[in-house]
Design an enzyme around this catalytic site. Structure first.
Site, PDB file in Angstrom:
ATOM      1  N   SER A 110       0.831  -1.192   0.000  1.00  0.00           N
ATOM      2  CA  SER A 110       0.000   0.000   0.000  1.00  0.00           C
ATOM      3  C   SER A 110       0.876   1.258   0.000  1.00  0.00           C
ATOM      4  O   SER A 110       1.636   1.474  -0.939  1.00  0.00           O
ATOM      5  CB  SER A 110      -0.960  -0.035   1.195  1.00  0.00           C
ATOM      6  OG  SER A 110      -1.942   0.956   1.082  1.00  0.00           O
ATOM      7  N   ASP A 152      -8.937  -4.557  -6.035  1.00  0.00           N
ATOM      8  CA  ASP A 152      -8.560  -3.656  -4.948  1.00  0.00           C
ATOM      9  C   ASP A 152      -9.691  -2.675  -4.662  1.00  0.00           C
ATOM     10  O   ASP A 152     -10.200  -2.022  -5.563  1.00  0.00           O
ATOM     11  CB  ASP A 152      -7.289  -2.893  -5.339  1.00  0.00           C
ATOM     12  CG  ASP A 152      -6.623  -2.215  -4.169  1.00  0.00           C
ATOM     13  OD1 ASP A 152      -7.325  -1.805  -3.221  1.00  0.00           O
ATOM     14  OD2 ASP A 152      -5.384  -2.084  -4.175  1.00  0.00           O
ATOM     15  N   HIS A 159      -7.571  -5.248  -1.519  1.00  0.00           N
ATOM     16  CA  HIS A 159      -6.351  -4.553  -1.098  1.00  0.00           C
ATOM     17  C   HIS A 159      -5.478  -5.435  -0.212  1.00  0.00           C
ATOM     18  O   HIS A 159      -4.257  -5.408  -0.299  1.00  0.00           O
ATOM     19  CB  HIS A 159      -6.716  -3.264  -0.364  1.00  0.00           C
ATOM     20  CG  HIS A 159      -5.565  -2.338  -0.153  1.00  0.00           C
ATOM     21  ND1 HIS A 159      -4.864  -1.774  -1.190  1.00  0.00           N
ATOM     22  CD2 HIS A 159      -4.980  -1.884   0.987  1.00  0.00           C
ATOM     23  CE1 HIS A 159      -3.901  -1.004  -0.700  1.00  0.00           C
ATOM     24  NE2 HIS A 159      -3.953  -1.054   0.613  1.00  0.00           N
TER      25      HIS A 159
END
Length: 806
Positions: free
Chosen positions: A671, A744, A778
């Site tokens: 991330s 995501d 994610h």
């Protein structure tokens, strides 16, 4: 600024021309596979009486087949339209009830053959637990009786679990309020096959609507229709024998909550128009209070669509907000109103005002408190004692207020006023207990003493504590400080009346287990669980927290692991993996504080770099990467230079210990950590390779702020440009592995961020590999995906780090 747009559009124009590689799911080496396949210890629930323990078992991973089940992404939700529950829900697959003091637990009877259990909810007297079970056809509610260790289904598989607050207990503990599929639900539209009857049009009347780049939003009228059908529920009162009566007709219920005395129910329902810019929780909504028999008492609030808040993290809407029950009263509601128009740019002495209103909720609310920062929450005690908390992002300040809710004219005492990132000054959290209505309130003794449990981070290490606080004099008395040598003791709950402290004790190689301790009578600890370490292959790995300094004198830290079997006397130069995540601070003191504990259990979760200690790598995990902006300076104004300084300091520190080969160092992150990796590889020559998972690389695609950046692109174009690795793709000279979930859902980290960054890097001749994981969000969930991810990382490290110069 010149050439910014030229570079932006030139790089965007690079075609998607990279060679495709057909590859089935792969598995990593046996050393890594053994750790991935280790069994997961159960989650633990303990009732308030402390006589029953419920152990919830689950598989750590889903299968790719589960992730491939039908999924609709609507208004910020991900829903399985066949089963009517969140498509990414974590499920438990077994339950064991254990009486505390018994050696063995009891397998719960009555569970289905293949349980998929979620949404556990204690009954008011905690003799039962209600939960959902998801079948192939839908969701049912089951109830577990602790005494008999028997579970029974009390509904059919027609529960609507698409929105929160699925199950709520009535006060009698013999019935529950359940969301059910409405009888008039219409068939959903197959948006892939539907023929449009016109264009999709969005308009704006000149208002500013600066919203983050949310994902899974509604896109067209067909999405709106499907969302409405999936969100609508009828409310039923369901008895323990399965009999039911309709409590309320179909509506788009989101939140449902009973008053502490059980006599009233507050609901929040969504209204139209829906939005294509924001998730469902910013749609128009109505808050209504009913009696427990369903009779309407009052409509409290109607909120319009929220698309145009003022700029800034501390912005909020005007009017009533944060309506909730006052826990120490039978049926009193509290709410908050902004005193600054909801705009953080407006300077006022108080930001928020708190009001209360008693049943039957007529007339105006009574003011009970004003807060200098944005209101956060209240911990209720009794008629004369309550503790309130506020927060202000821009200076990282939080204040804690002791006030008398029965005497609003008396000035609230500010008992804490500090930087909430300053963990060394954290006074701990107030201990709470359930009152006679089953609501959580401050645990106060007859002498008006409250109790606090703190993490106990200090310059010398971590020493969790319990303190007593005299709310009359504000004097604190330390009751307990944990000083277990070689272990970490997490303090979970304290019952002053019983003198019973629930703790979880672990070490680097001892799996966390639960105990009861006595603080006053100093009785020996009572062990409640006996979970064994499932990760035997790494239990003897050398682990330590190292501290070191950045070039500007800032003290940093990280957790250092040496390879399995490493000889610390010979000090062979090994390859290293540095794993980190940048965090923003407004002062150097907070940024330099150390919250790593070498006694924390070494847990190799799916995204961890710890696996590679079995492959001959030194690992520096959780390396501190503070980004500081003091005073008027914002942290991101010097983001790149601080990143490089952090990385160099970490490498220098481990190199000085004599463990690593500086030419064989990899950097990794997920991330915002992936964003960090791409920047480090573009603007330094410290690393042999990088691994960047699920990142964002072009900040102009998140123009109204990102991470901790409040400014929009047009206010700080140089910052957005300078921080974007995409804009500096021509500087990439280091092999980079990009991994991204194709589904995501995180704000800003669209899959196209990795795709377009890869296109740019390939077009400019960089060594780069892009791995897109089907069905993954994610955070990755499918076992096949995670095994393949670990294989990709292992292959990349082997080729570009371990074998470099060999």
């Amino acid at each position: 600024m010149k050439n910014y747009l030229w570079v932006f559009w030139a790089l965007l124009s690079i075609g998607f021309v990279h060679a495709q590689e057909k590859l089935t799911y792969q598995k990593p080496s046996e050393e890594i596979l053994e750790l991935v396949n280790a069994p997961l210890a159960p989650s633990v629930l303990i009732n308030d009486e402390g006589n029953y323990m419920v152990l919830l078992y689950r598989d750590y991973y889903k299968t790719i087949a589960e992730l491939s089940e039908t999924e609709l992404r609507l208004a910020g939700l991900r829903i399985n339209p066949k089963t009517n529950i969140g498509s990414r829900t974590n499920y438990y697959n077994n339950v064991i009830v254990k009486k505390i003091g018994d050696n063995e637990g009891t397998q719960v009877k009555g569970l289905p053959e293949k349980p998929r259990l979620a949404n556990f909810n204690w009954s008011p007297d905690q003799s039962k637990i209600a939960f959902t079970n998801t079948t192939t056809e839908g969701v049912e509610v089951m109830v577990l009786d602790l005494k008999s260790a028997t579970a029974t289904a009390i509904t059919e598989t027609n529960v609507n679990a698409n929105m929160r607050d699925i199950i709520n207990w009535f006060k009698d503990g013999e019935s529950v309020l359940v969301k059910m599929l409405p009888e008039d639900r219409k068939p959903l539209i197959n948006t892939d096959e539907a023929v449009p009857d016109g264009p999709t049009i969005s308009t704006n009347d000149g208002k500013k609507a600066q919203n983050r780049t949310y994902q899974d939003l509604l896109k067209n009228p067909n999405d709106e229709f499907n969302f409405e059908q999936l969100a609508r529920s009828e409310l039923y009162k369901v008895q323990m024998d399965g009999s039911k009566t309709k409590w309320k007709d179909a509506d788009l219920y989101t939140s449902i909550s009973f008053s502490p005395d059980g006599e009233h129910v507050m609901t929040v329902t969504l209204d139209k128009p829906f939005s294509y810019l924001v998730p469902y929780y910013r749609f128009p909504n109505t808050t209504t209070v009913y009696k427990k028999d369903g009779t309407k008492v009052k409509t409290l609030l109607q909120v319009p669509l929220i698309e145009d808040l003022p700029q800034g993290f501390m912005a909020t809407r005007t009017g009533m907000r944060d309506i909730s029950w006052r826990n120490d009263k039978p049926a009193t509601l509290t709410y908050v109103e902004a005193l600054d128009g909801g705009d953080p740019e407006n300077e006022v002495p108080y930001r928020d005002e708190v009001f209360e209103i008693e049943a039957p909720f007529d007339g105006e609310g009574k003011s009970i408190l004003k807060t200098k920062n944005r209101f956060s929450y209240i911990q209720w005690g009794n008629d004369n004692v309550a503790i309130a908390h506020d927060r202000w992002w821009n200076n990282r300040n939080t204040k804690t207020y002791l006030f008398n809710p029965s005497n609003p004219d008396a000035e609230a005492k500010i008992i804490e006023d500090r930087n909430y990132q300053d963990v060394y000054s954290n006074p701990g959290s107030f201990v709470t207990k359930r009152n006679e209505n089953g609501a959580w309130v401050l645990s106060l003794d007859k002498n008006n003493n409250a109790y606090l449990i703190g993490d106990g981070y200090t310059e010398e290490g971590q020493f969790p504590f319990v303190e007593k606080m005299d709310l009359n004099s504000l004097k604190k008395t330390r009751l307990y400080t944990s000083k277990l040598e070689g272990k970490l003791e997490n303090l979970i709950e304290y019952d002053p009346e019983k003198d019973q402290l629930l703790v979880r004790i672990e070490s680097a190689n001892e799996y966390p287990n639960y105990y009861y301790k006595s603080l006053i009578k100093r009785r020996g600890p009572i062990q409640l669980t006996d979970f064994d370490n499932p990760y035997k292959s790494i239990q003897n790995v050398h682990k330590e927290v190292i501290t070191y300094k950045r070039d500007d004198g800032l003290e940093l830290s990280g957790t250092l692991y040496l390879p399995v079997g490493y000889d610390m006397e010979k000090k062979e130069k090994m390859p290293m993996i540095l794993w980190a995540y940048p965090r923003e601070y407004k002062d150097k003191n907070s940024a330099s504080q150390n919250t790593s504990n070498p006694n924390e259990f070494t847990y190799p979760y799916w995204g961890s770099p710890i696996y590679w200690v079995t492959k001959g790598y030194v690992v520096l995990d959780g390396a501190a990467f503070p980004i500081i902006g003091e005073g008027d300076e914002q942290p991101n104004d010097t983001f790149r230079s601080q990143l490089v300084a952090n990385a160099k300091a970490a490498i220098d520190a481990v190199d000085e210990l004599g463990y690593i080969d500086r030419d064989r160092i990899a950097v990794g992150g997920h991330s915002y950590g992936a964003f960090m990796v791409a920047n480090l590889l573009s603007h330094s020559d410290l690393f042999a390779a990088g691994i960047a998972r699920s990142g964002a690389y072009n900040r102009t695609l998140t123009p109204f702020g990102f991470q901790s950046e409040e400014r929009n692109y047009w206010e700080a174009p140089e910052v957005y440009y300078t921080m974007s690795p995409f804009m500096h793709a021509d500087k990439m000279k280091t092999p980079l592995l990009l991994i991204h979930g194709q589904a995501d859902n995180n704000s800003g980290t669209y899959p196209m961020q990795s795709e377009r960054y890869f296109n740019a890097l390939k077009g400019l001749g960089a060594t780069v590999r892009l791995v897109m994981l089907p069905k993954e969000s994610h955070g990755y969930r499918g076992k096949e995906s995670i095994l393949h991810m670990l294989w990709e990382q292992d292959q990349w490290l082997e080729k570009y780090v371990k074998q470099k110069n060999n």
